[in-house]
Scaffold this motif. Structure first.
Motif, PDB file in Angstrom:
ATOM      1  N   GLY A 191      48.647  50.550  42.264  1.00 50.78           N
ATOM      2  CA  GLY A 191      49.009  50.311  40.871  1.00 50.78           C
ATOM      3  C   GLY A 191      47.797  49.909  40.059  1.00 50.78           C
ATOM      4  N   THR A 192      48.048  49.475  38.849  1.00 53.10           N
ATOM      5  CA  THR A 192      46.999  49.029  37.938  1.00 53.10           C
ATOM      6  C   THR A 192      46.911  47.508  37.980  1.00 53.10           C
ATOM      7  N   TYR A 193      45.690  47.015  38.167  1.00 55.60           N
ATOM      8  CA  TYR A 193      45.462  45.582  38.306  1.00 55.60           C
ATOM      9  C   TYR A 193      44.484  45.090  37.238  1.00 55.60           C
ATOM     10  N   LEU A 194      44.712  43.872  36.817  1.00 55.92           N
ATOM     11  CA  LEU A 194      43.743  43.128  36.026  1.00 55.92           C
ATOM     12  C   LEU A 194      43.148  42.084  36.962  1.00 55.92           C
ATOM     13  N   VAL A 195      41.903  42.299  37.380  1.00 55.42           N
ATOM     14  CA  VAL A 195      41.280  41.481  38.417  1.00 55.42           C
ATOM     15  C   VAL A 195      40.290  40.523  37.761  1.00 55.42           C
ATOM     16  N   THR A 196      40.363  39.255  38.128  1.00 59.14           N
ATOM     17  CA  THR A 196      39.493  38.215  37.576  1.00 59.14           C
ATOM     18  C   THR A 196      38.790  37.490  38.712  1.00 59.14           C
ATOM     19  N   GLY A 197      37.485  37.328  38.578  1.00 57.31           N
ATOM     20  CA  GLY A 197      36.696  36.543  39.512  1.00 57.31           C
ATOM     21  C   GLY A 197      36.211  35.278  38.836  1.00 57.31           C
ATOM     22  N   THR A 198      36.565  34.109  39.389  1.00 60.10           N
ATOM     23  CA  THR A 198      36.269  32.819  38.773  1.00 60.10           C
ATOM     24  C   THR A 198      35.424  31.974  39.706  1.00 60.10           C
ATOM     25  N   ILE A 199      34.381  31.341  39.163  1.00 59.33           N
ATOM     26  CA  ILE A 199      33.607  30.345  39.911  1.00 59.33           C
ATOM     27  C   ILE A 199      34.411  29.054  39.884  1.00 59.33           C
ATOM     28  N   ASP A 200      35.184  28.830  40.944  1.00 61.71           N
ATOM     29  CA  ASP A 200      36.126  27.708  40.993  1.00 61.71           C
ATOM     30  C   ASP A 200      35.365  26.437  41.367  1.00 61.71           C
ATOM     31  N   GLN A 201      34.816  25.755  40.369  1.00 66.35           N
ATOM     32  CA  GLN A 201      33.962  24.603  40.630  1.00 66.35           C
ATOM     33  C   GLN A 201      34.747  23.425  41.197  1.00 66.35           C
TER      34      GLN A 201
END
Length: 453
Positions: A191-201
């Motif tokens: 499917g279609t994804y909105l992918v987010t990468g976060t520097i989880d401090q």
């Protein structure tokens, strides 16, 4: 009823043994980490009805605290899809996992157990476990993999949070990057994804308002590789924080945040004027970053060296010794052979390759002037077009610049000239070894002579 001393002691020992979750003292030392012996539901199964809870069973009693910066047991499990952190309960040698709203029908669930579980003797689980099961649809085979970097910090996004939201259902699938910034989300629905990468401090598995992140939209038919350049998304334009001299012809401007490296400053975007006459402009030759100025200076030094070498007489070349035959004792790579002089291998992890492709942004810009600044003078620097990494451009920024007074230092090895305008003291008739200086008392054999400076 009153107990005798013996009965009271026996009862106390019984209560202590019941309160302790560990093994009784004595016996051989235990250095083996806990082992997963069962998982319910098992990975790869398709269930007709959603389970109440998922269970992970170990071969021994495990700790209620995990080996992580946040010791809560909830941090040991990543459950997807779920809108929050999974609810994890401890039952001696068993963990139970449950989503906030319970397991739903018609979904693909991923339970990832991280290697942070320890037994009562602090032996840590060697490897984690990924459990994927279905509550209706067939098991998928699509996957997401890639790398994330802290772009402004110029380092891999270690333990970064990866969230892939399946559209339009808004089902979030989560994973954590490893210490090198690489991540892998296997067995995802297509499917279609909105992918987010976060520097989880803070390590709370949530994206904070001041945490760096990057977002990519991707359609996933089978598999896809992704790259995330995370940065703090600001809502205001950058401003100049300080202006100072790097040398007599270079001004160093430091902003309150990194600037968009895609914006190439033109000299017409900068105005440097005396504070007494802002209509006059000093000529600016170049606007660049510290790395750009270093590269320019290196090219200039190489050009000068090449010109000097061409004018100088070159010595005759020294013939190189013949290379030893393969397998000879001194052949390169043979045992006991001397080093070949090669440099150490560079870091080729995916995250470091991303930083090579797109170097970290800088919050500094250098102005190279055509002429040196006047000493003990004040100027005004006006710059327009500064754009943040979020793409926000503000009004022209104005900041004062002060040039200090130049200090003249005397040359080394030279004494200050003597003062010849003052008359020399009359030391006639005075013994040489009694003269101490202009403020000392000089004793003669007959009377005392006082000299004052």
């Amino acid at each position: 009823m009153r107990l005798g001393p013996g009965a009271a002691c026996a009862l106390s020992l019984l209560l202590l043994s019941c309160a302790s979750a560990g093994d009784p003292p004595g016996g051989p030392p235990d250095h083996d980490p806990p082992i997963i012996v069962d998982a319910t539901p098992d990975s790869g199964v398709t269930l007709e009805q959603p389970p109440d809870v998922a269970r992970i069973t170990f071969d021994e009693v495990v700790n209620e605290r995990i080996a992580a910066s946040r010791p809560d047991l909830d941090g040991a499990i990543i459950l997807s899809p779920d809108t929050g952190v999974a609810r994890v309960s401890w039952h001696r040698n068993q963990l139970t996992v449950r989503p906030h709203g319970g397991f739903k029908a018609g979904r693909i669930y991923r339970i990832e157990l991280l290697p942070v579980i320890t037994d009562l003797r602090q032996n840590r689980l060697k490897r984690g476990r990924l459990i994927v099961f279905s509550t209706g649809p067939p098991l998928p085979s699509a996957s997401l993999r890639g790398a994330i970097v802290d772009w402004a910090g110029g380092r891999p996004g270690a333990n970064a949070l990866i969230e892939a939201v399946l559209l339009p259902d808004s089902l979030p699938y989560r994973a954590l990057a490893d210490s090198a910034g690489s991540f892998d989300l296997p067995l995802l629905p297509a499917g279609t994804y909105l992918v987010t990468g976060t520097i989880d401090q803070d390590g709370n598995r949530r994206r904070g308002p001041r945490e760096a992140f990057d977002t990519v939209r991707v359609t996933l038919p089978d598999s896809a590789a992704m790259a995330f350049y995370s940065f703090v998304h600001d809502t205001t334009a950058p401003r100049i924080r300080t202006a100072e001299l790097a040398d007599s012809m270079t001004v160093r401007l430091t902003f309150d945040r990194p600037l968009d490296p895609a914006v190439a400053f033109d000299t017409g975007m900068v105005q440097v004027s005396p504070s007494t006459d802002t209509t006059a402009r000093l000529r600016v030759l170049l606007v660049t970053t510290p790395a750009g100025l270093d590269s320019l200076r290196a090219r200039e030094a190489a050009a000068r060296q090449a010109a000097d070498t061409s004018r100088a007489r070159r010595p005759p070349p020294i013939p190189e010794p013949a290379a030893p035959a393969p397998g000879a004792p001194n052949a390169p790579g043979a045992p006991g052979a001397p080093p070949t002089g090669r440099s150490l291998a560079r870091d080729t992890t995916p995250a470091m390759r991303l930083l090579e492709r797109r170097p970290p942004p800088s919050d500094v810009r250098l102005l190279r002037m055509a002429e040196p600044f006047a000493a003990d003078a004040r100027y005004v620097v006006v710059l327009e077009g500064a754009r943040s990494l979020s793409g926000i451009t503000g009004a022209p920024t104005r900041i004062p610049l002060s040039v200090p007074r130049r200090r003249e230092t005397p040359a080394r090895g030279r004494r200050a000239p003597a003062d010849t305008t003052r008359p020399a003291p009359d030391t006639a008739g005075v013994r040489r070894d009694t003269i101490r200086g202009t403020r000392d008392t000089i004793h003669s054999t007959r009377d005392t002579i006082h000299l004052h400076s």
